[in-house]
Motif scaffolding. Structure first.
Motif, PDB file in Angstrom:
ATOM      1  N   GLY A 165      29.847   8.975  47.382  1.00 25.32           N
ATOM      2  CA  GLY A 165      29.332   9.493  48.644  1.00 25.32           C
ATOM      3  C   GLY A 165      29.060  10.973  48.524  1.00 25.32           C
ATOM      4  O   GLY A 165      29.961  11.753  48.229  1.00 25.32           O
ATOM      5  N   SER A 166      27.813  11.354  48.750  1.00 24.03           N
ATOM      6  CA  SER A 166      27.429  12.762  48.621  1.00 24.03           C
ATOM      7  C   SER A 166      27.167  13.359  49.994  1.00 24.03           C
ATOM      8  O   SER A 166      26.292  14.199  50.163  1.00 24.03           O
ATOM      9  N   GLY A 167      27.928  12.909  50.981  1.00 27.46           N
ATOM     10  CA  GLY A 167      27.767  13.414  52.345  1.00 27.46           C
ATOM     11  C   GLY A 167      28.676  14.586  52.624  1.00 27.46           C
ATOM     12  O   GLY A 167      29.214  15.225  51.715  1.00 27.46           O
ATOM     13  N   ARG A 168      28.839  14.869  53.916  1.00 30.63           N
ATOM     14  CA  ARG A 168      29.662  15.987  54.385  1.00 30.63           C
ATOM     15  C   ARG A 168      31.012  16.032  53.708  1.00 30.63           C
ATOM     16  O   ARG A 168      31.415  17.037  53.123  1.00 30.63           O
ATOM     17  N   LEU A 169      31.760  14.912  53.811  1.00 27.22           N
ATOM     18  CA  LEU A 169      33.118  14.894  53.272  1.00 27.22           C
ATOM     19  C   LEU A 169      33.101  14.826  51.743  1.00 27.22           C
ATOM     20  O   LEU A 169      33.876  15.508  51.067  1.00 27.22           O
ATOM     21  N   GLY A 170      32.190  14.031  51.206  1.00 28.34           N
ATOM     22  CA  GLY A 170      32.133  13.852  49.754  1.00 28.34           C
ATOM     23  C   GLY A 170      31.951  15.167  49.015  1.00 28.34           C
ATOM     24  O   GLY A 170      32.613  15.421  48.004  1.00 28.34           O
ATOM     25  N   ILE A 171      31.086  16.032  49.540  1.00 28.70           N
ATOM     26  CA  ILE A 171      30.814  17.297  48.841  1.00 28.70           C
ATOM     27  C   ILE A 171      32.026  18.229  48.917  1.00 28.70           C
ATOM     28  O   ILE A 171      32.306  18.975  47.969  1.00 28.70           O
ATOM     29  N   LEU A 172      32.770  18.167  50.013  1.00 24.30           N
ATOM     30  CA  LEU A 172      34.007  18.969  50.088  1.00 24.30           C
ATOM     31  C   LEU A 172      35.052  18.432  49.105  1.00 24.30           C
ATOM     32  O   LEU A 172      35.686  19.194  48.362  1.00 24.30           O
ATOM     33  N   VAL A 173      35.234  17.116  49.101  1.00 24.57           N
ATOM     34  CA  VAL A 173      36.204  16.514  48.178  1.00 24.57           C
ATOM     35  C   VAL A 173      35.819  16.856  46.738  1.00 24.57           C
ATOM     36  O   VAL A 173      36.669  17.225  45.922  1.00 24.57           O
ATOM     37  N   ALA A 174      34.531  16.757  46.445  1.00 26.84           N
ATOM     38  CA  ALA A 174      34.070  17.021  45.075  1.00 26.84           C
ATOM     39  C   ALA A 174      34.365  18.467  44.671  1.00 26.84           C
ATOM     40  O   ALA A 174      34.801  18.725  43.543  1.00 26.84           O
ATOM     41  N   GLN A 175      34.163  19.405  45.591  1.00 25.34           N
ATOM     42  CA  GLN A 175      34.427  20.809  45.242  1.00 25.34           C
ATOM     43  C   GLN A 175      35.918  21.041  44.983  1.00 25.34           C
ATOM     44  O   GLN A 175      36.287  21.841  44.120  1.00 25.34           O
ATOM     45  N   VAL A 176      36.774  20.346  45.727  1.00 24.74           N
ATOM     46  CA  VAL A 176      38.219  20.475  45.504  1.00 24.74           C
ATOM     47  C   VAL A 176      38.597  19.858  44.155  1.00 24.74           C
ATOM     48  O   VAL A 176      39.319  20.454  43.350  1.00 24.74           O
ATOM     49  N   LEU A 200      25.305  23.178  43.658  1.00 24.07           N
ATOM     50  CA  LEU A 200      26.671  23.688  43.850  1.00 24.07           C
ATOM     51  C   LEU A 200      27.479  23.641  42.553  1.00 24.07           C
ATOM     52  O   LEU A 200      28.676  23.921  42.546  1.00 24.07           O
ATOM     53  N   GLY A 201      26.813  23.238  41.462  1.00 27.01           N
ATOM     54  CA  GLY A 201      27.502  23.223  40.170  1.00 27.01           C
ATOM     55  C   GLY A 201      28.263  21.944  39.897  1.00 27.01           C
ATOM     56  O   GLY A 201      29.068  21.877  38.965  1.00 27.01           O
ATOM     57  N   LEU A 202      28.008  20.917  40.707  1.00 26.30           N
ATOM     58  CA  LEU A 202      28.726  19.652  40.527  1.00 26.30           C
ATOM     59  C   LEU A 202      27.900  18.685  39.686  1.00 26.30           C
ATOM     60  O   LEU A 202      26.679  18.617  39.835  1.00 26.30           O
ATOM     61  N   ASN A 203      28.578  17.935  38.839  1.00 29.21           N
ATOM     62  CA  ASN A 203      27.945  16.853  38.102  1.00 29.21           C
ATOM     63  C   ASN A 203      27.709  15.702  39.084  1.00 29.21           C
ATOM     64  O   ASN A 203      28.647  15.254  39.743  1.00 29.21           O
ATOM     65  N   ALA A 204      26.459  15.242  39.211  1.00 29.23           N
ATOM     66  CA  ALA A 204      26.162  14.234  40.230  1.00 29.23           C
ATOM     67  C   ALA A 204      25.083  13.289  39.747  1.00 29.23           C
ATOM     68  O   ALA A 204      24.206  13.676  38.969  1.00 29.23           O
ATOM     69  N   CYS A 205      25.166  12.033  40.167  1.00 32.88           N
ATOM     70  CA  CYS A 205      24.127  11.061  39.799  1.00 32.88           C
ATOM     71  C   CYS A 205      23.996  10.000  40.878  1.00 32.88           C
ATOM     72  O   CYS A 205      24.850   9.858  41.746  1.00 32.88           O
ATOM     73  N   GLU A 206      22.893   9.241  40.798  1.00 33.84           N
ATOM     74  CA  GLU A 206      22.690   8.143  41.741  1.00 33.84           C
ATOM     75  C   GLU A 206      23.550   6.952  41.311  1.00 33.84           C
ATOM     76  O   GLU A 206      23.817   6.747  40.130  1.00 33.84           O
ATOM     77  N   LEU A 207      23.934   6.151  42.317  1.00 32.45           N
ATOM     78  CA  LEU A 207      24.761   4.969  42.063  1.00 32.45           C
ATOM     79  C   LEU A 207      24.160   4.104  40.963  1.00 32.45           C
ATOM     80  O   LEU A 207      24.867   3.606  40.078  1.00 32.45           O
ATOM     81  N   SER A 208      22.814   3.957  40.992  1.00 31.20           N
ATOM     82  CA  SER A 208      22.164   3.086  40.008  1.00 31.20           C
ATOM     83  C   SER A 208      22.188   3.680  38.603  1.00 31.20           C
ATOM     84  O   SER A 208      21.915   2.980  37.627  1.00 31.20           O
ATOM     85  N   ASP A 209      22.519   4.975  38.476  1.00 28.87           N
ATOM     86  CA  ASP A 209      22.535   5.614  37.157  1.00 28.87           C
ATOM     87  C   ASP A 209      23.936   5.699  36.543  1.00 28.87           C
ATOM     88  O   ASP A 209      24.101   6.266  35.456  1.00 28.87           O
ATOM     89  N   VAL A 210      24.944   5.159  37.236  1.00 28.85           N
ATOM     90  CA  VAL A 210      26.296   5.168  36.650  1.00 28.85           C
ATOM     91  C   VAL A 210      26.291   4.235  35.443  1.00 28.85           C
ATOM     92  O   VAL A 210      25.817   3.103  35.536  1.00 28.85           O
ATOM     93  N   PRO A 211      26.791   4.704  34.281  1.00 31.10           N
ATOM     94  CA  PRO A 211      26.834   3.831  33.113  1.00 31.10           C
ATOM     95  C   PRO A 211      27.651   2.576  33.406  1.00 31.10           C
ATOM     96  O   PRO A 211      28.593   2.617  34.202  1.00 31.10           O
TER      97      PRO A 211
END
Lengths: 324, 324
Positions: A165-176, A200-211
């Motif tokens: 999830g790359s929404g409001r909460l997801g981006i905060l959790v990811a930064q932590v 924001l310097g985070l490693n991110a990808c689409e769900l369909s691109d997860v190995p």
């Protein structure tokens, strides 16, 4: 006073009241004039019927104490949302948030912050350091919830973690989580937000691109979607951990057999330490400005709720001090 | 040979075959003549379509090795159900049960024990001590699953634990947990089984008699019912643990918000250590004879499956050596 109200008889479940009675603090409480409040996915769920809540929603805010505890008067504060009677104050947020007699700001049994004023127990209110702006401080509550992930599921060095999830909460959790020595990936469905994560310097990808091969030791489910757990179970390795952060209205159809067969740990995680969140904000260690999509005057709160449901927006703030 | 087959075109999803081709062991496997096999709730779920399994079900058995590994020939054995190719044998059951290339005896990709013979990797087969009878040894597999609960969720002294479900698996789990210094309660819906629990020295009560206030630190969900997790969440305290043991066909409608709000840990737990189970049986530390409701000849297996679904019965055994 001006206030937004959860009201199932209104279109969208939310309406503006122009003459809502202002609250009066009881002993132990402070009266807070709201400076800025944030709309969270939980608020959208409340408008859809979650918790059967009636009244003023809003649990992310920064405001100024107008009356009540002397030591807080005139101070800018945020608030831990779980409220218990003063005589029950053990001071431990861990206990407070699970007290069966608690009320929860703007969520259960107590009016919240989408109004000009609210009351809240003084014991719930940390003072905002002067270096933290209102636009930062309004993120203290969701950022505290993000910090709680690490308390509920400490990451080991080198572990592969995903935030789903790359929404409001997801981006905060990811930064932590990105501040831990783990291999972090934000997994989203929205290419604009994935782009923002990368900025924001985070490693991110689409769900369909997860190995393939279920590569993650830990998946933090922040999608807010009813199928979030199902997706998380497709990403986590056997004997891995899924941390559940999202709540939503209603039941989802769920096949739990994978939890048993793969011996997954599913860990519910909710509110967190406000002081730690304010420290991260004061130290500039988490960026929240890029998450602000728009600030609406409180008087246009119904419109703001509609915008908050649009995937093109991230955080929508409400400002009760703007009078149009 | 005689064998029971999962077959969705048959009434009840199960049928008897009188001329099923006997299996041939591949290198690393032994050929086992089945002496006794047990019907588990998972078998009933397979007949309802769980896992989409076709073939011979049955994963609880004791048998005699007829050919294959010399050191096992003529020995009575039981078997760990997760099978991997000999070159992948790490020897660690923890890894074996989560190997993506595994087959699972009578559950996935490999015929099981409801037949006169079966084949199984020699590495999966502990020898049954002479003091353990066939009627005890046939419980080694589910008892190992019961032992696994403590590995996935170690109990602290004084913790209040509940086993939800007084069925076949629940009573085994309860006997294992009762050996720990915890306060254990079996919570069931069937007064006859609750009575049996009490005769076995276990503290047991009906679901409706559990005191209010969500009194348990740990709830082990063994009910096998789709609403089992929901009930477990009503019994466990905030920040407590629910251990999921049951698998069943299909999806259940599930409101996961309580997991988040109450910050519950849900731990999936599956197969366990066979050697530890055999030790408990050899030491007489777990009573299994009182769980045996009936022994059917394999030729009456369809009838046995029907009986196993009747709440009046607990464990139903199949004996392929009885020829009526």
């Amino acid at each position: 006073m001006l206030a937004l109200l959860v009201d199932p008889s209104s279109p969208g479940g939310i309406r503006l009241a122009v003459d809502y009675p202002p609250p009066t603090p009881t002993p132990g409480e402070v009266l807070v004039r709201v400076r800025l409040a944030g709309i969270c996915s939980t608020d959208l769920e409340l408008a859809r019927g979650y918790m059967g809540f009636r009244g003023v929603p809003g649990h992310e805010f920064v405001g100024e104490v107008e009356s009540g505890a002397n030591e807080l008067r005139g101070k800018r504060v945020v608030a831990e949302i779980n409220c218990i009677a003063p005589q029950r104050h053990a001071g431990l947020a861990e206990l407070r948030k699970h007290d069966p007699a608690r009320t929860v700001l703007g969520i259960a049994g107590r009016d919240g912050a989408f109004a000009e004023h609210l009351t809240v127990p003084a014991a719930n209110c940390p003072v905002v350091p002067p270096t933290v702006s209102d636009r930062q401080a309004v993120f203290a509550e969701p950022l505290a919830a993000a910090v709680q992930v690490l308390r509920d599921c400490p990451l080991q060095p080198g572990q592969r973690a995903a935030v789903l999830g790359s929404g409001r909460l997801g981006i905060l959790v990811a930064q932590v989580l990105a501040r831990q020595p783990c291999e972090l990936t934000v997994v989203g469905r929205n290419s604009l937000r994935i782009e923002l994560c990368r900025r924001l310097g985070l490693n991110a990808c689409e769900l369909s691109d997860v190995p393939a091969g279920r590569p993650f030791d830990v998946v933090v489910e922040c999608s807010g979607a009813p199928d979030g757990l199902r997706e998380a179970l497709r990403l986590v390795r056997p004997r891995g951990t899924v941390v559940l952060k999202s709540t939503y209205a209603g039941a989802a159809s769920m096949d739990l057999a994978p939890v048993v067969i793969d011996e997954i740990r599913v860990v519910g995680s909710r509110c967190g330490p406000m002081a730690a969140a304010l420290e991260l904000l004061a130290g500039g260690q988490v960026q929240v400005e890029p998450l602000i999509s728009a600030v609406f005057p409180l008087s246009r709160g119904v419109e703001a709720f509609a915008a908050a449901q649009d995937p093109a927006y991230l955080k929508i703030l409400l400002d009760p001090t703007i009078h149009e």
